[in-house]
Design a protein around this motif. Structure first.
Motif: not given
Length: 216
Positions: A208-210, A5-10, A197-201, A173-174
């Protein structure tokens, strides 16, 4: 899960960690003109139109000199329509031009053209802020949420503001949909940047996929 999750957010923040105000060229400060430009941007973003078009229209209004309530109210309706059109904001341009004029007039008459007076009237309460913002023509619940997501950078009482749209991005993003957990995963990142950033996802599946692909 926490490490992933930290990697995804990063990865999300690395590629998409900037506010919509920054994208529109607004140097947000707790002063009348930047706050007004943010309110206009929030109104534009709340329509069913691509965010990039709304940002371009906000820039076009600024370039046309319509950067404070007095100038916006004093401009002709066609001038507002033309500026919106130069930004590519054509689907809702006529209605939005009217709303911008009416909103600028209300802001001038009720709060002296200064959104800090609206903030003072709210007395530090986020529900009151959200309600008062929706008294501005064209600003509904979505527009109020957008404004609060962005303004939390300079109005600390609004922070952290991760609304339903931001949390839907987290879900895509899970990630956990709990604001406190999301803020912890984001480390020192400002809540406004995380929210954007979350809104863009939420708005763009490719974002999100990227982020998921690069964090794997």
């Amino acid at each position: 899960m926490n490490d992933r999750a930290r990697r995804v957010v990063g990865e999300l923040l690395s590629a998409h960690g900037r506010t919509y105000a920054e994208e529109a060229g607004i140097r947000l400060r707790d002063t009348p003109q930047p706050l007004y430009r943010l309110q206009v941007l929030s109104l534009l973003l709340s329509a069913r139109i691509r965010a990039s078009v709304a940002v371009a229209a906000a820039r076009a209004l600024h370039e046309a000199g319509l950067r404070d309530p007095r100038r916006m109210a004093g401009a002709g309706w066609q001038d507002r329509v033309d500026a919106l059109g130069r930004g590519g904001y054509r689907r809702y341009d006529e209605r939005t031009a009217t709303q911008l004029g009416d909103g600028a007039k209300l802001l001038t008459e009720r709060w002296g053209g200064d959104l800090r007076r609206l903030r003072a009237e709210a007395g530090g309460g986020v529900p009151a802020l959200r309600r008062l913002l929706q008294e501005i023509p064209g600003v509904g619940p979505t527009g109020a949420d957008i404004f609060l997501r962005e303004v939390q950078r300079v109005w600390p009482e609004a922070a952290p503001y991760l609304d339903a749209k931001a949390l839907s991005g987290a879900e895509r993003l899970g990630l956990p949909k709990d604001p406190d957990r999301l803020l912890k995963l984001a480390g020192d990142t400002e809540p406004a940047v995380l929210a954007a950033a979350l809104v863009r996802a939420a708005l763009d599946e490719k974002v999100a996929e990227d982020s998921l692909r690069r964090s794997a």
